[in-house]
Design a protein around this motif. Sequence first.
Motif, PDB file in Angstrom:
ATOM      1  N   LEU A  12      -2.070   3.486   8.342  1.00  0.00           N
ATOM      2  CA  LEU A  12      -2.944   3.534   7.166  1.00  0.00           C
ATOM      3  C   LEU A  12      -2.714   4.814   6.376  1.00  0.00           C
ATOM      4  O   LEU A  12      -2.592   4.792   5.145  1.00  0.00           O
ATOM      5  N   LEU A  13      -2.638   5.938   7.075  1.00  0.00           N
ATOM      6  CA  LEU A  13      -2.418   7.222   6.402  1.00  0.00           C
ATOM      7  C   LEU A  13      -1.063   7.260   5.710  1.00  0.00           C
ATOM      8  O   LEU A  13      -0.916   7.828   4.622  1.00  0.00           O
ATOM      9  N   ILE A  14      -0.071   6.650   6.317  1.00  0.00           N
ATOM     10  CA  ILE A  14       1.287   6.656   5.754  1.00  0.00           C
ATOM     11  C   ILE A  14       1.387   5.753   4.534  1.00  0.00           C
ATOM     12  O   ILE A  14       2.053   6.079   3.543  1.00  0.00           O
ATOM     13  N   ASN A  15       0.698   4.609   4.587  1.00  0.00           N
ATOM     14  CA  ASN A  15       0.825   3.612   3.517  1.00  0.00           C
ATOM     15  C   ASN A  15      -0.134   3.839   2.348  1.00  0.00           C
ATOM     16  O   ASN A  15       0.136   3.366   1.243  1.00  0.00           O
ATOM     17  N   CYS A  16      -1.213   4.536   2.589  1.00  0.00           N
ATOM     18  CA  CYS A  16      -2.202   4.767   1.520  1.00  0.00           C
ATOM     19  C   CYS A  16      -2.039   6.195   0.996  1.00  0.00           C
ATOM     20  O   CYS A  16      -2.804   7.098   1.359  1.00  0.00           O
ATOM     21  N   GLN A  17      -1.063   6.384   0.150  1.00  0.00           N
ATOM     22  CA  GLN A  17      -0.683   7.725  -0.300  1.00  0.00           C
ATOM     23  C   GLN A  17      -1.613   8.328  -1.339  1.00  0.00           C
ATOM     24  O   GLN A  17      -1.449   9.489  -1.716  1.00  0.00           O
ATOM     25  N   PHE A  18      -2.593   7.546  -1.828  1.00  0.00           N
ATOM     26  CA  PHE A  18      -3.543   8.075  -2.801  1.00  0.00           C
ATOM     27  C   PHE A  18      -4.891   8.415  -2.165  1.00  0.00           C
ATOM     28  O   PHE A  18      -5.820   8.807  -2.873  1.00  0.00           O
ATOM     29  N   LEU A  19      -4.977   8.261  -0.842  1.00  0.00           N
ATOM     30  CA  LEU A  19      -6.231   8.526  -0.147  1.00  0.00           C
ATOM     31  C   LEU A  19      -6.651   9.969  -0.360  1.00  0.00           C
ATOM     32  O   LEU A  19      -5.898  10.892  -0.116  1.00  0.00           O
ATOM     33  N   ASN A  20      -7.903  10.128  -0.805  1.00  0.00           N
ATOM     34  CA  ASN A  20      -8.399  11.437  -1.202  1.00  0.00           C
ATOM     35  C   ASN A  20      -9.582  11.913  -0.355  1.00  0.00           C
ATOM     36  O   ASN A  20      -9.758  13.098  -0.114  1.00  0.00           O
ATOM     37  N   GLY A  21     -10.417  10.975   0.094  1.00  0.00           N
ATOM     38  CA  GLY A  21     -11.592  11.310   0.890  1.00  0.00           C
ATOM     39  C   GLY A  21     -11.754  10.364   2.062  1.00  0.00           C
ATOM     40  O   GLY A  21     -11.521   9.160   1.932  1.00  0.00           O
ATOM     41  N   LEU A  22     -12.146  10.909   3.219  1.00  0.00           N
ATOM     42  CA  LEU A  22     -12.271  10.099   4.427  1.00  0.00           C
ATOM     43  C   LEU A  22     -13.560  10.460   5.168  1.00  0.00           C
ATOM     44  O   LEU A  22     -13.822  11.637   5.440  1.00  0.00           O
ATOM     45  N   LEU A  63      -8.671  -4.921  11.127  1.00  0.00           N
ATOM     46  CA  LEU A  63      -9.340  -4.340   9.969  1.00  0.00           C
ATOM     47  C   LEU A  63      -8.455  -3.313   9.275  1.00  0.00           C
ATOM     48  O   LEU A  63      -8.281  -3.348   8.048  1.00  0.00           O
ATOM     49  N   ILE A  64      -7.900  -2.393  10.030  1.00  0.00           N
ATOM     50  CA  ILE A  64      -7.094  -1.322   9.430  1.00  0.00           C
ATOM     51  C   ILE A  64      -5.790  -1.865   8.864  1.00  0.00           C
ATOM     52  O   ILE A  64      -5.333  -1.427   7.798  1.00  0.00           O
ATOM     53  N   GLN A  65      -5.200  -2.847   9.535  1.00  0.00           N
ATOM     54  CA  GLN A  65      -4.010  -3.492   8.971  1.00  0.00           C
ATOM     55  C   GLN A  65      -4.340  -4.119   7.622  1.00  0.00           C
ATOM     56  O   GLN A  65      -3.564  -3.991   6.660  1.00  0.00           O
ATOM     57  N   THR A  66      -5.463  -4.779   7.554  1.00  0.00           N
ATOM     58  CA  THR A  66      -5.869  -5.426   6.304  1.00  0.00           C
ATOM     59  C   THR A  66      -6.038  -4.409   5.185  1.00  0.00           C
ATOM     60  O   THR A  66      -5.640  -4.662   4.035  1.00  0.00           O
ATOM     61  N   ILE A  67      -6.585  -3.246   5.510  1.00  0.00           N
ATOM     62  CA  ILE A  67      -6.792  -2.214   4.491  1.00  0.00           C
ATOM     63  C   ILE A  67      -5.465  -1.693   3.963  1.00  0.00           C
ATOM     64  O   ILE A  67      -5.231  -1.659   2.745  1.00  0.00           O
ATOM     65  N   TYR A  68      -4.558  -1.285   4.847  1.00  0.00           N
ATOM     66  CA  TYR A  68      -3.333  -0.663   4.328  1.00  0.00           C
ATOM     67  C   TYR A  68      -2.339  -1.678   3.759  1.00  0.00           C
ATOM     68  O   TYR A  68      -1.477  -1.332   2.950  1.00  0.00           O
ATOM     69  N   GLN A  69      -2.491  -2.955   4.131  1.00  0.00           N
ATOM     70  CA  GLN A  69      -1.612  -3.973   3.560  1.00  0.00           C
ATOM     71  C   GLN A  69      -2.091  -4.464   2.194  1.00  0.00           C
ATOM     72  O   GLN A  69      -1.287  -4.947   1.393  1.00  0.00           O
ATOM     73  N   ASN A  70      -3.392  -4.323   1.929  1.00  0.00           N
ATOM     74  CA  ASN A  70      -3.950  -4.872   0.689  1.00  0.00           C
ATOM     75  C   ASN A  70      -4.514  -3.835  -0.273  1.00  0.00           C
ATOM     76  O   ASN A  70      -4.868  -4.185  -1.400  1.00  0.00           O
TER      77      ASN A  70
END
Length: 482
Positions: A371-381, A341-348
């Motif tokens: 995921l944190l490294i690849n999704c550099q626009f992540l604002n809320g978790l 699941l997490i691979q799918t999120i940060y790859q897509n």
Amino acid sequence: MWRFNEDLLFLIFEKLKNDKKSLYSCLLVNRTWCVTAVPILWRNPDQFCVSNNSKNVLLYNVILLHLSEESREILKNQGMDNLITETTYHRPLFNYMSFWKYLILHILEDIISLKMIEKSNASILRNEILKLFINKNTKLIQLSIPRYFDSQLHLIPEAECCLSELEIFNCDIKIDQNILKGLAKICKSIKKITLYVTSYDSTDNYGIFNLIEVQKNLNEFYLFNNIFPKHEQFYKTLEESLIKHADTVQHLRIGWNPNTRFLSFFVNLVYLEIQKLKFINWYDPIANNSKNLSLPNLKILKVYYIPLITTVNLIENTTGNLSEISIHCDNDTYYVDYKILIQTIYQNCPNIRYLKLSLDRNLSIPEFENLLINCQFLNGLIINVCKDYEFSWDKLFQVLAKSSPISLFKFKFYSKVFKLKDIESFFSSWKNRNPILLRINDSRIKVDQKLVNLTEEYKAKGVIKKYSFGYGMDLIEDFEWI
């Protein structure tokens, strides 16, 4: 020049439409400010309805004060003198009813209930109050009809004039179907429909299909289903009605077991929410066909209790435009492979900004770091952990402090119990970063005072900008920061 000032005031007050406190203060400045603010404040009556019964009584009395002399005489002749006594009657300074654009009919039903009107007189009072809202001088934007409502709105004189520009429609499916069929002849510009299915026998009402099919630009459809959807024919017909609007529908929420090809028609979706009833074993027709779906414009995806493979396939078919994902799994029902699941999120989803996950011990910390490294626009978790005693909060907090992108500073954590040392380590490692906006939910009714003190300490140090505590599962509200 003075007219320009009034227009400018209106534009400013429009920006404050969700800030009631500020708008109230505007009433006291001068007459021009008051006249400009009142229509905005009274546009949506539902905002005044609160759990405080005394405030609701005041609102209901204001409504009754608007009744015409003719209506008052009708009520008086029916023995409802207590509603219209001369000692309490005086015309309000404004015709507040004329400002209402959102007709929420549960308010009307509450008046009848609150005033303890006898059943034989209830329909008479209801009809007289409806005349205040459905007439040639009003143009309603929203209409909400509660369960078991049976007053024939479409038969009220000038209903066509009042309802012809309706844009938002909400109803429980268990209402008189003649109302829906009648509204279908009047209302053809509805953009948003919200439907509630709340009883086993409620799907005998098929009038909703008429209303859906005649719309010219249906943009949003939401169904909330609190029961097992056993009426397959109802949902099949509902799908057929919605497919006719596949080109215009951009926001869709389904709460039934869809046909295999249903979602494939909605290529313009921007928002998709799928909710499977918890603990009900549905077969999943989407799972085997979701790889063939095309959702190129989808920005928001929310899924509840649906199989992992379906979620993964949906994400893979969004062409990188997803900005918000909310995934709630039922960890007790089936095993969730969080690595996939997490691979799918940060790859897509390189542009994702808001992410909500339900996690357990199966979480792969290295993949979460990716995921944190690849999704550099992540604002809320938002992190919801179902089994704290099996979950490594310490490792999760460590990787959050170490690898969160600069943009990430809004957090919600749901936990049955936090170890103070784990969250303290997280706070202390967050120095020299954007101050945190924090929400912590605990299953215990009373919040741990030590946790409160610790959070307050780090707020004083500038690590935390704002925080709040709660209990229970109110994390369902998702990202109110948007």
